[in-house]
Scaffold this active site. Structure first.
Site, PDB file in Angstrom:
ATOM      1  CB  CYS A   1      -0.914   0.008   1.224  1.00  0.00           C
ATOM      2  SG  CYS A   1      -2.023   1.443   1.268  1.00  0.00           S
TER       3      CYS A   1
ATOM      4  CD  GLU B   1      -0.729  -2.270  -5.482  1.00  0.00           C
ATOM      5  OE1 GLU B   1       0.210  -1.784  -6.153  1.00  0.00           O
ATOM      6  OE2 GLU B   1      -0.676  -2.457  -4.250  1.00  0.00           O
TER       7      GLU B   1
END
Length: 228
Positions: free
Chosen positions: A2, A105
């Site tokens: 992340c 992402e």
């Protein structure tokens, strides 16, 4: 992993959702990047209440001689964090929640990467599992920092990346936060059942433009959907 996320829920929403004593002071963010300030929810061991704090994103172990190490510790693998020297102490006594309206992402496509925005299916807020730490500099000044735990990707995320942030269900927040004091080995072992991928049915995924690629870019344009 992340490496970028958002938080645009209102302060009042956050105060209600996370049972904070007062709404936090914050502006909407659509492209939070490592080394920037991030908001966390943690337990105050003195008041035994949840509190909001702004900390540096990138955990700096208390024993580190150089705070620059935090730039490499923005994430910690949930499976190994309890034993890793950089995260072990924080896992025992300084766990936190990192609220987010959604995270990004990037999927490898040929020689490039395509960004995706992953958000709660109900339009709400995710609570990411985090750790925080206190580093004291040579001048005696303190710097508080944090990291976000990651876990094996679920079925929604797996085609994009093999890891994803550890998202906690609301019923598990109290267990994760604990009391703010150091937990016993037995208590820590009970947290292992929380280290699991999130239910993909509670998430939605949407391709977004490369505008988000630069951490200098901000605003709602970062999350505007595009055709995949």
């Amino acid at each position: 992993m992340c490496g970028r996320f958002t938080l645009f829920a209102s302060p009042e929403q956050l105060a209600t959702l996370f049972d904070l004593p007062e709404p936090p002071i914050l502006a909407p963010r659509f492209n939070v990047a490592p080394t920037q300030p991030v908001g966390i929810v943690r337990m105050n061991p003195n008041t035994k209440q949840r509190e909001w704090a702004l900390v540096h994103w990138g955990l700096i172990p208390s024993w580190s001689k150089d705070p620059a190490i935090g730039g490499r510790l923005i994430n910690a693998r949930a499976e190994t964090a309890p034993e890793k020297p950089s995260f072990r102490a924080a896992f025992k006594r300084r766990r936190c929640l990192v609220p987010t309206s959604g995270f990004y992402e990037w999927k490898k496509v040929g020689k490039g990467k395509e960004p995706y925005f992953i958000a709660p299916a109900d339009g709400g807020v995710f609570a990411l599992a985090g750790l925080w730490e206190i580093w004291t500099g040579p001048d005696g000044g303190e710097l508080q920092s944090s990291t976000i735990l990651t876990i094996e990707a679920n079925d929604l995320m797996a085609p994009i990346h093999d890891r994803m942030p550890l998202i906690l269900e609301k019923d598990d927040w109290a267990d994760w936060l604990g009391s703010g004091a150091e937990d016993s080995p037995a208590r820590l072992s009970q947290l292992q059942h929380l280290l699991r991928p999130y239910d993909p049915a509670q998430m939605k995924l949407q391709p977004v433009s490369s505008y988000v690629n630069s951490p200098r870019n901000e605003g709602e344009q970062c999350i505007e959907p595009v055709e995949s």
